[in-house]
Enzyme design. Structure first.
Site, mmCIF file in Angstrom:
data_model
loop_
_atom_site.group_PDB
_atom_site.id
_atom_site.type_symbol
_atom_site.label_atom_id
_atom_site.label_comp_id
_atom_site.label_asym_id
_atom_site.label_seq_id
_atom_site.Cartn_x
_atom_site.Cartn_y
_atom_site.Cartn_z
ATOM 1 N N ARG A 61 -26.164 23.379 -24.330
ATOM 2 C CA ARG A 61 -25.698 24.759 -24.517
ATOM 3 C C ARG A 61 -25.207 25.267 -23.176
ATOM 4 O O ARG A 61 -25.988 25.474 -22.247
ATOM 5 C CB ARG A 61 -26.804 25.669 -25.062
ATOM 6 C CG ARG A 61 -26.308 27.111 -25.225
ATOM 7 C CD ARG A 61 -27.212 27.973 -26.059
ATOM 8 N NE ARG A 61 -28.452 28.323 -25.386
ATOM 9 C CZ ARG A 61 -29.299 29.273 -25.811
ATOM 10 N NH1 ARG A 61 -29.018 29.949 -26.920
ATOM 11 N NH2 ARG A 61 -30.414 29.516 -25.156
ATOM 12 N N ASP A 157 -29.017 38.934 -29.632
ATOM 13 C CA ASP A 157 -27.805 39.479 -29.018
ATOM 14 C C ASP A 157 -27.041 40.346 -30.009
ATOM 15 O O ASP A 157 -26.455 41.365 -29.634
ATOM 16 C CB ASP A 157 -26.909 38.346 -28.528
ATOM 17 C CG ASP A 157 -27.381 37.778 -27.202
ATOM 18 O OD1 ASP A 157 -27.349 38.507 -26.203
ATOM 19 O OD2 ASP A 157 -27.786 36.603 -27.173
ATOM 20 N N ILE A 223 -37.831 27.153 -30.382
ATOM 21 C CA ILE A 223 -38.007 27.279 -28.938
ATOM 22 C C ILE A 223 -39.306 26.653 -28.457
ATOM 23 O O ILE A 223 -39.608 26.703 -27.266
ATOM 24 C CB ILE A 223 -37.965 28.762 -28.509
ATOM 25 C CG1 ILE A 223 -38.986 29.591 -29.309
ATOM 26 C CG2 ILE A 223 -36.555 29.323 -28.669
ATOM 27 C CD1 ILE A 223 -39.086 31.041 -28.883
ATOM 28 N N HIS A 224 -40.079 26.052 -29.379
ATOM 29 C CA HIS A 224 -41.362 25.448 -29.003
ATOM 30 C C HIS A 224 -41.628 24.252 -29.914
ATOM 31 O O HIS A 224 -41.318 24.296 -31.110
ATOM 32 C CB HIS A 224 -42.493 26.473 -29.133
ATOM 33 C CG HIS A 224 -43.771 26.035 -28.501
ATOM 34 N ND1 HIS A 224 -44.707 25.273 -29.174
ATOM 35 C CD2 HIS A 224 -44.272 26.239 -27.242
ATOM 36 C CE1 HIS A 224 -45.725 25.028 -28.368
ATOM 37 N NE2 HIS A 224 -45.496 25.599 -27.194
ATOM 38 N N ASP A 271 -26.208 24.105 -66.818
ATOM 39 C CA ASP A 271 -24.791 23.771 -66.926
ATOM 40 C C ASP A 271 -24.342 23.155 -65.610
ATOM 41 O O ASP A 271 -25.164 22.787 -64.764
ATOM 42 C CB ASP A 271 -23.959 24.999 -67.312
ATOM 43 C CG ASP A 271 -24.194 26.172 -66.364
ATOM 44 O OD1 ASP A 271 -24.826 25.957 -65.300
ATOM 45 O OD2 ASP A 271 -23.753 27.288 -66.675
#
Length: 289
Positions: A61, A157, A223-224, A271
């Site tokens: 990232r 954010d 995050i863990h 269906d």
């Protein structure tokens, strides 16, 4: 699972986990005065990476383009001995940013190298431009060195962007979550749900995972390490779902042979749309294996 890019100890620990995707982080998980350290640590890790030493996919990232740091991040990781599978690009708000990314990756990658791209949608403007962003990413994939792979919802954010207050039931982001899923699936992209920041509250995480799965998300950010098995269990089909899907498809085939369309299965009218849902369950299980 995000791992701070400047922390060698955590990176080495993450490599041994049964996690689907490791994101080496240069962005929010790294202090502003440690960005260069993260870059160097990730580059060293990629240069020394042994084949198949990671069970899942590996991504980086990078920092958002508007920070002015993204170019250095990309130069470092995409010129390494072993390039990552995926680049995760935060805070994308316009197609112009995708053009910049495409030009940058074209200049860095060699021969037939290509990477996956995961785009983060984190602001009000990004949601306004979401369809254009997805369409442009997919179109660029046809002749550029990246493959548009998915969208990530950056909930914190986003809340800051619109001035919303976070709640446990996530009602303040329900529209944004569903819009992200809807748009992602329209362009055949994966939709990755928001982070659950209370990493010790595994039951709360489980509830939010189940909610996200019902909405159509295909995965979730963690995050863990303790969050990993909870998310995997929630998003993969369980035994009951597998039995339902297998039984339904078998019954569907039998009714098709006898010339019947809609039919009843376990008290429900079945269906073609329901049959496709059952196919999705089995396909997801197959991919997981």
């Amino acid at each position: 699972m995000y791992v701070p890019g400047d922390d060698t100890k955590k990176i080495n620990k993450a490599v041994g986990l049964d996690v689907d995707f490791i994101a080496l982080d240069c962005e929010d998980g790294v202090a502003i005065n440690r960005k260069d350290d993260a870059r160097k640590t990730i580059r060293q890790f990629l240069d020394e990476l042994r084949p198949k030493s990671i069970k899942g996919d590996l991504g980086v990232r990078v920092n958002s383009i508007d920070t002015g740091l993204c170019g250095d991040d990309l130069t470092s990781c995409l010129s390494s001995k072993n390039i990552p599978d995926t680049i995760l690009l935060p805070k994308v708000e316009s197609t112009e940013e995708l053009n910049w990314f495409a030009d940058k990756t074209d200049s860095l990658l060699k021969n037939d190298q290509k990477i996956n791209l995961i785009v983060y949608i984190e602001t009000a403007l990004a949601f306004v431009n979401l369809t254009h962003i997805c369409q442009h990413a997919v179109e660029l994939s046809n002749n550029k060195r990246f493959i548009a792979a998915g969208l990530v919802f950056g909930s914190d954010d986003f809340c800051a962007s619109i001035g919303a207050s976070r709640t446990e039931d996530c009602s303040e982001v329900s529209y944004a979550r569903q819009k992200l899923v809807l748009t992602a699936k329209a362009f055949n992209l994966q939709a990755i749900d928001m982070v659950y920041i209370k990493y010790k509250d595994l039951e709360g995480l489980r509830r939010q995972c189940e909610q996200g799965k019902r909405m159509g998300f295909t995965g979730k950010q963690v995050i863990h390490p303790s969050q990993v098995p909870v998310v995997q269990e929630a998003f993969l089909p369980n035994k009951e779902q597998m039995e339902w899907a297998e039984g339904l498809l078998k019954a569907f085939e039998e009714h098709q042979k006898s010339g019947k369309g809609a039919f009843t299965y376990r008290g429900s009218m079945i269906d073609m749309p329901t049959m496709k849902q059952a196919q999705n369950v089995l396909e997801l299980s197959k991919l997981a294996k």
